[in-house]
Scaffold this motif. Structure first.
Motif, short mmCIF file in Angstrom:
data_model
loop_
_atom_site.label_atom_id
_atom_site.label_comp_id
_atom_site.label_asym_id
_atom_site.label_seq_id
_atom_site.Cartn_x
_atom_site.Cartn_y
_atom_site.Cartn_z
N GLY A 56 0.82 -1.20 0.00
CA GLY A 56 0.00 0.00 0.00
C GLY A 56 0.85 1.24 0.00
O GLY A 56 2.04 1.21 -0.31
N VAL A 57 0.24 2.36 0.39
CA VAL A 57 0.91 3.65 0.39
C VAL A 57 0.63 4.36 1.71
O VAL A 57 -0.53 4.53 2.10
CB VAL A 57 0.44 4.55 -0.78
N HIS A 58 1.69 4.73 2.40
CA HIS A 58 1.59 5.55 3.61
C HIS A 58 1.79 7.00 3.21
O HIS A 58 2.62 7.32 2.36
CB HIS A 58 2.65 5.12 4.62
N ILE A 59 1.04 7.91 3.82
CA ILE A 59 1.13 9.32 3.48
C ILE A 59 2.08 10.03 4.43
O ILE A 59 1.87 10.05 5.64
CB ILE A 59 -0.26 9.99 3.53
N GLY A 60 3.15 10.58 3.88
CA GLY A 60 4.10 11.37 4.66
C GLY A 60 3.66 12.82 4.66
O GLY A 60 3.74 13.50 3.63
N MET A 61 3.20 13.30 5.80
CA MET A 61 2.56 14.61 5.86
C MET A 61 3.56 15.76 5.88
O MET A 61 4.63 15.67 6.51
CB MET A 61 1.67 14.68 7.09
N PRO A 62 3.23 16.89 5.26
CA PRO A 62 4.07 18.09 5.34
C PRO A 62 4.13 18.62 6.77
O PRO A 62 3.19 18.46 7.55
CB PRO A 62 3.34 19.08 4.42
N ALA A 89 4.00 13.27 0.81
CA ALA A 89 4.80 12.24 0.16
C ALA A 89 4.05 10.91 0.20
O ALA A 89 3.40 10.58 1.19
CB ALA A 89 6.15 12.10 0.85
N ALA A 90 4.15 10.16 -0.88
CA ALA A 90 3.56 8.82 -0.95
C ALA A 90 4.67 7.81 -0.71
O ALA A 90 5.59 7.69 -1.52
CB ALA A 90 2.91 8.60 -2.30
#
Length: 281
Positions: free
Chosen positions: A26-32, A72-73
């Motif tokens: 899957g894809v984890h979202i790396g937050m700004p 970021a993905a």
């Protein structure tokens, strides 16, 4: 959470060891946020791209990114292990010898920022324990700091950024540090790569993100309450900012990051079970 060496405290906000199981790829979202991110994966290289761009993935055994206004993905398989560091803006100068603005909006590897640290991932992999890996990392960071002689930003720039983080209006910050708004805009942008207003938005969003995660671990989230506690005008304001920075609504972000979700559409309150994971903090 790992205790940061006192000599690194001004540069490293946090060091987190992660060891996570996922239900599948899957894809984890790396937050700004207002911090820079430095990740050292184990077992398999990290695959990172920017959410919504359709651009190529940066693949490697290290990832260094400056401030960014797009999430970021982070692509993952069934299991991820590694070490993630959050660096201050001052940490970019101390560790890499450049202002944070030089790294803004970029996905880089250690080869790009310090060739003398290029072998760090291999040294971490060779260490047999987390304690050993953290000792190797700390030694490498201390050595990098000692090698740098680049000057730090003027104290008033640091003060301005601290005030912006606390939500003080840009005009009031400029008055406090004795600069015109135009001059303040130039100095902050030169230091971190974004103008004061954007830096302030990132700081507020980062606070909301932290509150959202904390509420999630508590079992219930009130988006309206988080919006109020984070300084947003209302829930709709938070939702717009969340969509702008994360590329999705708060509710959708919760569903992606916590697969076992008892979602309630776009209502204020969402409850769910924490996903199965193993983590060392």
């Amino acid at each position: 959470m790992v205790v940061v060496h006192p000599a690194l405290a001004a540069s490293v906000r946090s060091i987190v060891v992660y060891d996570v199981d996922f239900a599948g790829p899957g894809v984890h979202i790396g937050m700004p946020s207002t911090d820079l991110t430095f990740v050292l994966p184990l077992d398999q290289p990290l695959e990172v791209s920017w959410v919504g761009t359709g651009g190529p993935r940066a693949v490697g055994w290290s990832s260094v990114s400056g401030l960014h206004t797009r999430a970021a993905a982070i692509h993952h398989g069934h299991h991820q292990r590694g070490i993630q560091l959050s660096l201050t803006a001052a940490g970019a100068r101390a560790l890499w010898g450049v202002p944070a603005s030089a790294l803004a909006g970029q996905l880089l590897g250690l080869d790009d920022v310090d060739v003398r640290l290029a072998e760090l991932p291999e040294r971490l992999a060779a260490a047999g324990t987390w304690e050993g890996r953290l000792a190797v990392l700390e030694h490498a960071l201390l050595d990098a700091v000692r090698r740098r002689t680049r000057p730090q930003p003027r104290p008033e720039v640091g003060r301005a950024m601290a005030l912006l983080t606390r939500g003080v209006p840009v005009a009031a910050v400029a008055d406090d540090v004795g600069y015109s708004r135009r001059r303040l805009n130039t100095l902050v942008h030169d230091e971190v790569g974004v103008p004061p207003k954007t830096y302030q938005r990132l700081a507020r969003f980062s606070g909301a993100h932290a509150r959202m995660r904390a509420a999630a671990l508590g079992g219930e989230v009130s988006v309206a309450r988080i919006a109020a506690d984070s300084g947003y005008a209302d829930q709709a304001h938070l939702a717009r900012e969340w969509s702008d920075f994360a590329g999705c609504s708060p509710t959708e972000w919760l569903r992606r990051e916590f697969p076992i979700v008892q979602a309630s559409g776009d209502r204020d309150t969402t409850g769910w079970d924490e996903r199965s994971h193993r983590a060392t903090r």
